[in-house]
Design a protein around this motif. Structure first.
Motif, PDB file in Angstrom:
ATOM      1  N   ALA A 103       0.841  -1.203   0.000  1.00 38.56           N
ATOM      2  CA  ALA A 103       0.000   0.000   0.000  1.00 38.56           C
ATOM      3  C   ALA A 103       0.874   1.250   0.000  1.00 38.56           C
ATOM      4  CB  ALA A 103      -0.933  -0.011   1.203  1.00 38.56           C
ATOM      5  N   GLY A 104       1.959   1.222   0.738  1.00 40.62           N
ATOM      6  CA  GLY A 104       2.870   2.362   0.749  1.00 40.62           C
ATOM      7  C   GLY A 104       3.477   2.614  -0.627  1.00 40.62           C
ATOM      8  N   ALA A 105       3.818   1.545  -1.331  1.00 46.16           N
ATOM      9  CA  ALA A 105       4.369   1.687  -2.685  1.00 46.16           C
ATOM     10  C   ALA A 105       3.328   2.276  -3.634  1.00 46.16           C
ATOM     11  CB  ALA A 105       4.861   0.331  -3.193  1.00 46.16           C
ATOM     12  N   LEU A 106       2.092   1.794  -3.544  1.00 48.66           N
ATOM     13  CA  LEU A 106       1.024   2.324  -4.396  1.00 48.66           C
ATOM     14  C   LEU A 106       0.743   3.785  -4.054  1.00 48.66           C
ATOM     15  CD1 LEU A 106      -1.045   1.882  -6.620  1.00 48.66           C
ATOM     16  CD2 LEU A 106      -2.598   0.950  -4.888  1.00 48.66           C
ATOM     17  N   LEU A 107       0.798   4.113  -2.789  1.00 49.01           N
ATOM     18  CA  LEU A 107       0.579   5.488  -2.366  1.00 49.01           C
ATOM     19  C   LEU A 107       1.686   6.402  -2.905  1.00 49.01           C
ATOM     20  CD1 LEU A 107      -1.590   6.896  -0.778  1.00 49.01           C
ATOM     21  CD2 LEU A 107      -0.221   6.589   1.272  1.00 49.01           C
ATOM     22  N   GLN A 108       2.910   5.913  -2.962  1.00 55.25           N
ATOM     23  CA  GLN A 108       3.999   6.709  -3.540  1.00 55.25           C
ATOM     24  C   GLN A 108       3.770   6.924  -5.033  1.00 55.25           C
ATOM     25  OE1 GLN A 108       6.556   8.343  -1.921  1.00 55.25           O
ATOM     26  NE2 GLN A 108       6.692   9.272  -3.949  1.00 55.25           N
ATOM     27  N   GLU A 109       3.281   5.901  -5.713  1.00 55.19           N
ATOM     28  CA  GLU A 109       2.953   6.053  -7.135  1.00 55.19           C
ATOM     29  C   GLU A 109       1.890   7.134  -7.323  1.00 55.19           C
ATOM     30  OE1 GLU A 109       4.179   4.667  -9.961  1.00 55.19           O
ATOM     31  OE2 GLU A 109       5.724   3.740  -8.732  1.00 55.19           O
ATOM     32  N   PHE A 110       0.889   7.138  -6.433  1.00 54.76           N
ATOM     33  CA  PHE A 110      -0.157   8.155  -6.497  1.00 54.76           C
ATOM     34  C   PHE A 110       0.434   9.543  -6.272  1.00 54.76           C
ATOM     35  CE2 PHE A 110      -3.286  10.910  -4.487  1.00 54.76           C
ATOM     36  CZ  PHE A 110      -4.288  10.893  -5.442  1.00 54.76           C
ATOM     37  N   ALA A 111       1.316   9.685  -5.298  1.00 56.97           N
ATOM     38  CA  ALA A 111       1.937  10.980  -5.012  1.00 56.97           C
ATOM     39  C   ALA A 111       2.747  11.471  -6.215  1.00 56.97           C
ATOM     40  CB  ALA A 111       2.827  10.882  -3.772  1.00 56.97           C
ATOM     41  N   ASP A 112       3.470  10.569  -6.858  1.00 54.32           N
ATOM     42  CA  ASP A 112       4.235  10.941  -8.049  1.00 54.32           C
ATOM     43  C   ASP A 112       3.303  11.365  -9.183  1.00 54.32           C
ATOM     44  OD1 ASP A 112       6.515  10.291  -6.622  1.00 54.32           O
ATOM     45  OD2 ASP A 112       6.789   8.343  -7.623  1.00 54.32           O
ATOM     46  N   ALA A 113       2.204  10.643  -9.341  1.00 55.06           N
ATOM     47  CA  ALA A 113       1.230  10.981 -10.383  1.00 55.06           C
ATOM     48  C   ALA A 113       0.575  12.326 -10.096  1.00 55.06           C
ATOM     49  CB  ALA A 113       0.172   9.886 -10.483  1.00 55.06           C
ATOM     50  N   ARG A 114       0.278  12.581  -8.825  1.00 55.93           N
ATOM     51  CA  ARG A 114      -0.318  13.872  -8.446  1.00 55.93           C
ATOM     52  C   ARG A 114       0.643  15.004  -8.787  1.00 55.93           C
ATOM     53  NH1 ARG A 114      -0.898  13.505  -2.884  1.00 55.93           N
ATOM     54  NH2 ARG A 114       1.192  14.326  -2.748  1.00 55.93           N
ATOM     55  N   ALA A 115       1.926  14.826  -8.497  1.00 54.10           N
ATOM     56  CA  ALA A 115       2.920  15.845  -8.816  1.00 54.10           C
ATOM     57  C   ALA A 115       3.007  16.084 -10.323  1.00 54.10           C
ATOM     58  CB  ALA A 115       4.279  15.448  -8.252  1.00 54.10           C
ATOM     59  N   ALA A 116       2.967  15.022 -11.101  1.00 57.47           N
ATOM     60  CA  ALA A 116       3.004  15.162 -12.558  1.00 57.47           C
ATOM     61  C   ALA A 116       1.757  15.879 -13.074  1.00 57.47           C
ATOM     62  CB  ALA A 116       3.135  13.787 -13.211  1.00 57.47           C
ATOM     63  N   LEU A 117       0.626  15.585 -12.483  1.00 57.01           N
ATOM     64  CA  LEU A 117      -0.607  16.244 -12.886  1.00 57.01           C
ATOM     65  C   LEU A 117      -0.555  17.738 -12.551  1.00 57.01           C
ATOM     66  CD1 LEU A 117      -3.202  15.453 -14.289  1.00 57.01           C
ATOM     67  CD2 LEU A 117      -4.197  14.944 -12.075  1.00 57.01           C
ATOM     68  N   HIS A 118       0.018  18.070 -11.403  1.00 58.88           N
ATOM     69  CA  HIS A 118       0.217  19.481 -11.051  1.00 58.88           C
ATOM     70  C   HIS A 118       1.058  20.177 -12.125  1.00 58.88           C
ATOM     71  CE1 HIS A 118      -1.450  20.503  -7.131  1.00 58.88           C
ATOM     72  NE2 HIS A 118      -1.142  19.294  -6.700  1.00 58.88           N
ATOM     73  N   ARG A 119       2.138  19.527 -12.535  1.00 57.03           N
ATOM     74  CA  ARG A 119       3.005  20.132 -13.555  1.00 57.03           C
ATOM     75  C   ARG A 119       2.291  20.283 -14.890  1.00 57.03           C
ATOM     76  NH1 ARG A 119       6.585  16.654 -10.957  1.00 57.03           N
ATOM     77  NH2 ARG A 119       6.472  15.133 -12.640  1.00 57.03           N
ATOM     78  N   LEU A 120       1.423  19.343 -15.208  1.00 55.10           N
ATOM     79  CA  LEU A 120       0.696  19.416 -16.467  1.00 55.10           C
ATOM     80  C   LEU A 120      -0.322  20.553 -16.448  1.00 55.10           C
ATOM     81  CD1 LEU A 120      -0.116  18.261 -19.248  1.00 55.10           C
ATOM     82  CD2 LEU A 120      -1.696  16.739 -18.023  1.00 55.10           C
ATOM     83  N   ILE A 121      -1.077  20.662 -15.368  1.00 51.13           N
ATOM     84  CA  ILE A 121      -2.147  21.651 -15.305  1.00 51.13           C
ATOM     85  C   ILE A 121      -1.609  23.051 -15.005  1.00 51.13           C
ATOM     86  CG2 ILE A 121      -4.229  22.315 -14.017  1.00 51.13           C
ATOM     87  CD1 ILE A 121      -4.555  19.959 -15.960  1.00 51.13           C
ATOM     88  N   GLU A 122      -0.575  23.145 -14.186  1.00 56.08           N
ATOM     89  CA  GLU A 122      -0.001  24.446 -13.816  1.00 56.08           C
ATOM     90  C   GLU A 122       1.442  24.517 -14.305  1.00 56.08           C
ATOM     91  OE1 GLU A 122      -0.255  24.724  -9.587  1.00 56.08           O
ATOM     92  OE2 GLU A 122      -2.405  25.035  -9.616  1.00 56.08           O
ATOM     93  N   PRO A 123       1.639  24.726 -15.609  1.00 55.57           N
ATOM     94  CA  PRO A 123       3.007  24.775 -16.108  1.00 55.57           C
ATOM     95  C   PRO A 123       3.726  26.015 -15.579  1.00 55.57           C
ATOM     96  CG  PRO A 123       1.489  25.486 -17.797  1.00 55.57           C
ATOM     97  CD  PRO A 123       0.665  25.017 -16.629  1.00 55.57           C
TER      98      PRO A 123
END
Length: 125
Positions: A103-123
């Motif tokens: 679960a911790g590994a999956l949660l880290q994947e989610f955190a990385d994806a959230r960061a990438a989404l932030h970069r995509l939406i707020e360049p």
């Protein structure tokens, strides 16, 4: 001898309306809720899952159309990962084993994806 199917214009049944697709913000909210559930599995019930979703992603409506389209694809991919991961975590838990590390590994994947989404939406400006 090949035959052609009848044209759609002559179909006796009316077209059915497409189901309403949730907005990007609604889809993000659902993913954030899933992240909180995964955080509870990672924390083994210590109740620190409330902050698992992190900062909300900026509203998608302000992004350029091509960024919204990419975000929609990204959310579809992330949804598939989270759905499969959560199902696997629940299966681990149902078998009597501790899903915290996975679960911790999956949660880290989610955190990385959230960061990438932030970069995509707020360049960067």
């Amino acid at each position: 001898m090949a035959t052609c199917p009848p044209p759609f214009a002559n179909a006796a049944e009316p077209w059915l309306p497409l189901p309403e697709v949730p907005s990007l913000d609604e889809r993000w909210t659902a993913l954030a809720d899933a992240a909180r559930a995964i955080a509870e599995l990672a924390d083994n019930g210590r109740d620190s899952g409330r902050n698992a979703a992190g900062d909300p992603v900026a509203p998608f409506d302000g992004a350029a159309p091509w960024r919204r389209a990419k975000a929609a694809e990204y959310l579809d991919d992330l949804s598939a990962i989270m759905r499969a991961g959560l199902a696997a975590l629940l299966a681990i838990r149902a078998s009597g084993r501790d899903p915290a590390i996975a679960a911790g590994a999956l949660l880290q994947e989610f955190a990385d994806a959230r960061a990438a989404l932030h970069r995509l939406i707020e360049p960067p400006a």
